[in-house]
Design a protein around this motif. Structure first.
Motif, PDB file in Angstrom:
ATOM      1  N   MET A   1     -20.023 -44.603  41.736  1.00 55.54           N
ATOM      2  CA  MET A   1     -21.129 -44.662  42.693  1.00 55.54           C
ATOM      3  C   MET A   1     -20.846 -43.717  43.856  1.00 55.54           C
ATOM      4  O   MET A   1     -19.734 -43.636  44.349  1.00 55.54           O
ATOM      5  N   LEU A   2     -21.854 -42.984  44.291  1.00 52.65           N
ATOM      6  CA  LEU A   2     -21.717 -42.073  45.418  1.00 52.65           C
ATOM      7  C   LEU A   2     -21.974 -42.809  46.723  1.00 52.65           C
ATOM      8  O   LEU A   2     -22.969 -43.510  46.859  1.00 52.65           O
ATOM      9  N   PHE A   3     -21.064 -42.622  47.688  1.00 52.90           N
ATOM     10  CA  PHE A   3     -21.222 -43.248  48.997  1.00 52.90           C
ATOM     11  C   PHE A   3     -21.369 -42.153  50.046  1.00 52.90           C
ATOM     12  O   PHE A   3     -20.401 -41.471  50.378  1.00 52.90           O
ATOM     13  N   PRO A   4     -22.585 -41.924  50.575  1.00 45.59           N
ATOM     14  CA  PRO A   4     -22.798 -40.823  51.525  1.00 45.59           C
ATOM     15  C   PRO A   4     -22.101 -41.058  52.857  1.00 45.59           C
ATOM     16  O   PRO A   4     -22.046 -42.184  53.351  1.00 45.59           O
ATOM     17  N   ILE A   5     -21.572 -39.960  53.412  1.00 46.25           N
ATOM     18  CA  ILE A   5     -20.910 -40.058  54.713  1.00 46.25           C
ATOM     19  C   ILE A   5     -21.477 -39.064  55.723  1.00 46.25           C
ATOM     20  O   ILE A   5     -21.266 -39.215  56.927  1.00 46.25           O
ATOM     21  N   SER A   6     -22.195 -38.052  55.273  1.00 39.91           N
ATOM     22  CA  SER A   6     -22.817 -37.084  56.191  1.00 39.91           C
ATOM     23  C   SER A   6     -23.755 -36.196  55.394  1.00 39.91           C
ATOM     24  O   SER A   6     -23.752 -36.210  54.160  1.00 39.91           O
ATOM     25  N   ASP A   7     -24.560 -35.396  56.126  1.00 40.53           N
ATOM     26  CA  ASP A   7     -25.421 -34.419  55.465  1.00 40.53           C
ATOM     27  C   ASP A   7     -25.392 -33.116  56.247  1.00 40.53           C
ATOM     28  O   ASP A   7     -24.750 -33.015  57.293  1.00 40.53           O
ATOM     29  N   ASP A   8     -26.067 -32.112  55.718  1.00 44.84           N
ATOM     30  CA  ASP A   8     -26.090 -30.797  56.347  1.00 44.84           C
ATOM     31  C   ASP A   8     -27.135 -30.786  57.456  1.00 44.84           C
ATOM     32  O   ASP A   8     -28.333 -30.751  57.192  1.00 44.84           O
ATOM     33  N   ASP A   9     -26.669 -30.794  58.702  1.00 47.10           N
ATOM     34  CA  ASP A   9     -27.568 -30.829  59.856  1.00 47.10           C
ATOM     35  C   ASP A   9     -27.575 -29.517  60.625  1.00 47.10           C
ATOM     36  O   ASP A   9     -27.989 -29.482  61.786  1.00 47.10           O
ATOM     37  N   ARG A  10     -27.138 -28.441  60.022  1.00 45.31           N
ATOM     38  CA  ARG A  10     -27.011 -27.183  60.764  1.00 45.31           C
ATOM     39  C   ARG A  10     -28.350 -26.656  61.271  1.00 45.31           C
ATOM     40  O   ARG A  10     -28.399 -25.938  62.259  1.00 45.31           O
ATOM     41  N   ARG A 166     -33.295 -30.998  48.368  1.00 47.13           N
ATOM     42  CA  ARG A 166     -32.185 -30.082  48.074  1.00 47.13           C
ATOM     43  C   ARG A 166     -31.143 -30.032  49.184  1.00 47.13           C
ATOM     44  O   ARG A 166     -30.147 -29.306  49.061  1.00 47.13           O
ATOM     45  N   ASN A 167     -31.370 -30.757  50.269  1.00 44.60           N
ATOM     46  CA  ASN A 167     -30.399 -30.750  51.350  1.00 44.60           C
ATOM     47  C   ASN A 167     -29.072 -31.311  50.852  1.00 44.60           C
ATOM     48  O   ASN A 167     -29.036 -32.268  50.079  1.00 44.60           O
ATOM     49  N   ARG A 168     -27.971 -30.721  51.285  1.00 44.44           N
ATOM     50  CA  ARG A 168     -26.656 -31.147  50.796  1.00 44.44           C
ATOM     51  C   ARG A 168     -26.191 -32.404  51.519  1.00 44.44           C
ATOM     52  O   ARG A 168     -26.304 -32.518  52.743  1.00 44.44           O
ATOM     53  N   VAL A 169     -25.678 -33.327  50.760  1.00 47.25           N
ATOM     54  CA  VAL A 169     -25.149 -34.579  51.299  1.00 47.25           C
ATOM     55  C   VAL A 169     -23.693 -34.702  50.870  1.00 47.25           C
ATOM     56  O   VAL A 169     -23.371 -34.536  49.682  1.00 47.25           O
ATOM     57  N   SER A 176     -12.398 -38.660  46.191  1.00 40.58           N
ATOM     58  CA  SER A 176     -12.658 -37.317  46.692  1.00 40.58           C
ATOM     59  C   SER A 176     -14.015 -37.256  47.370  1.00 40.58           C
ATOM     60  O   SER A 176     -14.859 -38.140  47.190  1.00 40.58           O
ATOM     61  N   ILE A 177     -14.216 -36.214  48.161  1.00 48.57           N
ATOM     62  CA  ILE A 177     -15.493 -35.993  48.835  1.00 48.57           C
ATOM     63  C   ILE A 177     -16.177 -34.805  48.178  1.00 48.57           C
ATOM     64  O   ILE A 177     -15.593 -33.724  48.059  1.00 48.57           O
ATOM     65  N   ILE A 178     -17.406 -35.017  47.747  1.00 47.80           N
ATOM     66  CA  ILE A 178     -18.155 -33.961  47.089  1.00 47.80           C
ATOM     67  C   ILE A 178     -19.467 -33.726  47.838  1.00 47.80           C
ATOM     68  O   ILE A 178     -19.943 -34.589  48.568  1.00 47.80           O
ATOM     69  N   SER A 179     -20.034 -32.550  47.643  1.00 47.91           N
ATOM     70  CA  SER A 179     -21.315 -32.202  48.256  1.00 47.91           C
ATOM     71  C   SER A 179     -22.351 -32.061  47.148  1.00 47.91           C
ATOM     72  O   SER A 179     -22.181 -31.244  46.235  1.00 47.91           O
ATOM     73  N   VAL A 180     -23.403 -32.876  47.229  1.00 47.38           N
ATOM     74  CA  VAL A 180     -24.430 -32.874  46.180  1.00 47.38           C
ATOM     75  C   VAL A 180     -25.809 -32.872  46.825  1.00 47.38           C
ATOM     76  O   VAL A 180     -25.966 -33.242  47.999  1.00 47.38           O
ATOM     77  N   VAL A 184     -29.893 -36.329  44.268  1.00 50.05           N
ATOM     78  CA  VAL A 184     -28.929 -37.022  43.417  1.00 50.05           C
ATOM     79  C   VAL A 184     -28.486 -38.321  44.070  1.00 50.05           C
ATOM     80  O   VAL A 184     -28.527 -39.394  43.457  1.00 50.05           O
ATOM     81  N   VAL A 185     -28.069 -38.241  45.339  1.00 44.77           N
ATOM     82  CA  VAL A 185     -27.569 -39.426  46.041  1.00 44.77           C
ATOM     83  C   VAL A 185     -28.665 -40.475  46.217  1.00 44.77           C
ATOM     84  O   VAL A 185     -28.488 -41.646  45.859  1.00 44.77           O
TER      85      VAL A 185
END
Length: 256
Positions: A1-10, A166-169, A176-180, A184-185
């Protein structure tokens, strides 16, 4: 299971003040709860109180199967329908509070920037209201108190899914930490709510405590619908001084 911790806020141009305010409001309400015993019983949503339009301020006894269960009650607001709003800012414990606010903090700012502050606040409350009535619809005579921001935040997740698929999370996957992509999340999260909720919709589960999956699903669907409407009616982020500065800066950097 994917557990989100942040997203791309640039691409965000300024703080999401409503999201920050909602986080603070939830924390303040939780501190109020734990210092005022009985407040959560009176100010949570009890389906039977909403459908009957009356406040149960006395202990009630309900037969569940072959057993009789006592449900404590406490005086609530007048009118009792105000619990629909108060319950959105209440939580059953630190884990419940922390999990909800993490999701709100990660995904709320993007949706707020897309809608604009006031529209986002209205969107958040509407998502919570829809979620509450979805849960009530599952058992209109239920006496279990319902509380938490999960329904409203599920709306935020639904809107994020269709607005920023399509924003990266960044998410924890095992160790491990992955960006998807967000699709998907949040897509996996939505599917899990429907799967896990299917088992909780049985008559045997209606008078027991647990996760309010109907509220999650109702809020999520409301968020998806309002997000789709936003995609049609608002092609770009609302105009602001921060947006103009960002656009001018982008033009300069393109020639470097």
């Amino acid at each position: 299971m994917l557990f989100p911790i942040s997203d791309d806020d640039r691409h965000l141009m300024h703080p999401a003040w409503v999201t920050i305010g909602l986080v603070v409001a939830n924390v303040v309400m939780y501190l109020w709860q734990i210092t005022h015993p009985g407040f959560d019983l009176g100010w949570s949503v009890i389906p039977a109180e909403i459908t009957r339009g009356m406040d149960f301020d006395q202990q009630v006894i309900v037969q569940i199967g072959h057993e009789y269960v006592r449900f404590p009650q406490a005086p609530g607001p007048s009118p009792i329908f105000l619990t629909i709003f108060s319950s959105m800012f209440m939580h059953g414990g630190l884990m419940h509070l922390g999990g909800n606010l993490l999701y709100l903090w990660i995904f709320g700012d993007n949706v707020e920037h897309r809608f604009g502050a006031l529209k986002f606040l209205a969107f958040y409350l509407v998502s919570g209201i829809v979620a509450t009535f979805a849960q009530i619809a599952m058992n209109p005579d239920g006496l279990i108190p319902n509380l938490g921001a999960s329904g409203a935040i599920s709306g935020v997740l639904g809107a994020y899914l269709v607005l920023f698929p399509r924003n990266r999370v960044n998410a924890v996957f095992f160790f491990s930490i992955i960006s998807v992509p967000a699709i998907v999340v949040l897509g996996m999260w939505g599917v899990m709510q429907f799967i896990q909720g299917a088992g909780s919709f049985s008559a045997a589960a209606q008078n027991t405590g647990g996760v309010a999956y109907a509220a999650h699903i109702g809020g999520f669907i409301a968020g998806v619908v309002m997000g789709l409407i936003s995609r049609v009616t608002m092609k770009t982020e609302p105009e602001s001084v921060f947006r103009r500065i960002y656009q001018e800066d982008s033009k300069v950097r393109r020639y470097w």
